[in-house]
Enzyme design. Sequence first.
Site, short mmCIF file in Angstrom:
data_model
loop_
_atom_site.label_atom_id
_atom_site.label_comp_id
_atom_site.label_asym_id
_atom_site.label_seq_id
_atom_site.Cartn_x
_atom_site.Cartn_y
_atom_site.Cartn_z
N HIS A 1 13.41 -39.45 42.64
CA HIS A 1 13.72 -39.23 41.23
C HIS A 1 14.26 -37.83 41.06
O HIS A 1 13.77 -36.89 41.67
CB HIS A 1 12.45 -39.40 40.37
CG HIS A 1 12.60 -38.87 38.98
ND1 HIS A 1 13.36 -39.50 38.03
CD2 HIS A 1 12.11 -37.76 38.39
CE1 HIS A 1 13.33 -38.80 36.90
NE2 HIS A 1 12.57 -37.73 37.10
N HIS B 1 11.97 -36.72 26.65
CA HIS B 1 11.72 -35.32 26.27
C HIS B 1 11.58 -35.16 24.76
O HIS B 1 11.38 -34.07 24.26
CB HIS B 1 12.83 -34.42 26.80
CG HIS B 1 12.99 -34.52 28.29
ND1 HIS B 1 13.77 -35.49 28.88
CD2 HIS B 1 12.41 -33.84 29.30
CE1 HIS B 1 13.68 -35.36 30.20
NE2 HIS B 1 12.86 -34.38 30.48
N1 GLN Z 1 6.56 -38.43 39.15
C1 GLN Z 1 6.64 -37.34 38.24
C2 GLN Z 1 6.12 -37.72 36.88
O1 GLN Z 1 6.32 -38.80 36.47
C3 GLN Z 1 8.05 -36.84 38.10
C4 GLN Z 1 8.13 -35.70 37.12
C5 GLN Z 1 9.49 -35.07 36.99
O2 GLN Z 1 10.48 -35.64 37.35
N2 GLN Z 1 9.55 -33.90 36.48
O3 GLN Z 1 5.53 -36.92 36.18
ZN ZN Z 2 12.18 -36.10 35.90
#
Ligand code: GLN
Ligand code: ZN
Length: 757
Positions: free
Chosen positions: A639, A692
Amino acid sequence: MKKSIIAFPRIGSNRELKFALEKYFRKEISEAELQIVAKELRLESWKSQKEAGIDYPISNDFSFYDQTLDLSIALGVIPERYKKLKLNELDTLFALARGFQDEENDVKARPMKKWFNTNYHYIVPEISKETVIKANFSKLLNEYQEAKTAGFETRPTIIGPYTFLILADYLSGVTEDAILSDLIGAYTVLFDQLNNLGGEWLQIEEPALVLDQTEEEQQLFIKIYQELLKNKNKLKVLLQTYFGDLRDSYQEIIKLDFDGIGLDFVEGRESVKLVQKYGFPQDKLLFAGVVNGKNIWRNHYQKTLSLLKDLGNIDNIVINTSCSLQHVPVTTENEIKLSKEILNHFAFAKEKLVEVSEISEIYVKKNTSLLDKNIALFDKNRVQENIQLKQKITHLTDKDFIRTPSLVERRADQIKALRLPLLPTTTIGSFPQTPEVRKARLQYKRGELSKSDYEAFLEEKIKECLELQENIGLDVLVHGEFERNDMVEYFGEQLDGYIFTQKAWVQSYGTRCVKPPIVWGDITRPQAMTVRWSAYAQSQTSKPVKGMLTGPVTILNWSFPREDISLKESTLQLALAVQEEVLDLEKAGIKIIQIDEAALREKLPLRRSDWYSEYLDWSIPAFRLVHSKVKAETQIHTHMCYSEFEDIIPSIDAMDADVISFEASRSQLSIIDALKAHHFQTLVGPGVYDIHSPRIPSSQEIKIQLEKILNKLPIEQVWVNPDCGLKTRGNKETIPSLTHLVEATKEVRKEKITYDK
Ligand code: GLN
Ligand code: ZN
């Protein structure tokens, strides 16, 4: 010799600003009460600077949310949809930053982007046909006055017009030209107003000068300032740059009528060379950024002094920090758990003020006792080297960095092993960290909750979270990350080689702060870190649960790194530790493992010529090292936060993950075209809504977003997920949002399948 900084952190040594803002957002305090907190923080900061001997404390470095957003507001660059809300100035600012939703209105937040190569995020200005620049610099002027009344002659700071133009988003064919002359006009107004108040100096920050500049951009800069500097009258203007060097236009810039130029000698690899080669005009002050504003290690005075010597005979040097101190924590004073011995190696913002002062003292007065003390600090071996680890890294071969079989070949194995529907739905990992979760963790940390009670609590939470996801109908589940405070700190705490602070918070965006751990020595993994929770979660459901790790590049990028070994070396140490964890998870029966590289893009060098040699050539292989030894049917996810990686798509593909999720919802999906153009192989989950912001997307809205994605990418390549972890959100918005996500996906699946028949 004069002493200076560029800006001081505004969040407060105990995050006072964050807590006050959150209270204000929850309507628990009034604007007046919020303003009192802000005023105290500013006063505190000016006092610290003055006490340390900084000549002009900085004003207007304070911000309720973001200084680029403040500039947009000051210039009247506020899109119509926010003006229509008819909010007061401060709430308009917050609407741009956070979005606004009530019975009649529903306006999204403006997109955020990473501030150059930092983990700070700015709110991107939006320029459209309707934009009319109208100067209102009352914030800057008021803060300048406020300081003056309190007895401080400050140097107000503001982001410059060139950087503003470079960072802005331009809608529907509008170009910079549309606003250029009004923009120059606005800064001219500021010059006049500051002159009228008797201001001595104005600091204009132009970090965009350290990016690769086109010919036109170079000319644009010159044009702006030739025009603008005609009107400075008595005001002295400092051009402040940071995060790199001015190699594209140094020669031209030093000819302009600035009274001071601030150069970065920490990150600006060519800064010294430029000064040596082209000289520096004697009628200007050279603000020499020699104290690192981004890392927390003590300055090596001998190295700094020799650097200053390299600049030649310049009597007009001002000792300065390399960038704003907002990127380091406020002070080591509140760290009561770390030994004096260790703390001695650190300088946070307040301690850096002292360093600036000491360097100038040593330079001018040849104060040897200060110098000797500093030499002694660097003389001793701070940590002992792990020889075994070093050898392991030296003996890595190409094979260690390549997973077999290839991405396409192993896909069939994974389809068979996982049996997922078309458009699999999932989340990024964390679920809302409710007050209950945070309380339990705190109690456990303080010893008020026993280990077994804490673990029972976590198991309960995991179970609830899995049930929730099953009820909503998600396909690939997560355990929710309730045991984690932070995706880097959590791993750091379990690895040898890391140390932790208690109060060393750094602002990431708005009210969000992070507390980066510090890489102190060589990194090793004494035991499994996450297997217990992932295995438990998997034992509770028949659906696949993703193992959840943070990748080596991100762990390092969100830590304060060592300065005595290379970033590459530290990253490889981390990669070997995470690799052990991946293999342990696989052994424990976890079929999908997500290795987050949220911050991979962050440290991409600002100049294109450095991208590969200075970064990608070792960071991408480090990620591959982590997963190169898993079985074909184990599906590796990654990610990345923000989709600002259009320009490095081949490198992202070369990470060789099976699936990647990323943000695309705030930034209008432009990345999808780029993925297509590059024949991106990895399966993708371009986030379908923005986490966000507290806003709840409707299923219709998600469906439209999804359809847009499917217009561009083959359905077999697409995963459906929010654009980031849900940790900072509440259940109130998370549950309906995820429900809408699944509803939308089900509808699209139905339509697609009928259509295909
Ligand atoms: N696995 C993390 C979460 O879900 C990823 C956080 C992020 O990408 N900042 O919190
Ligand atoms: Zn993220």
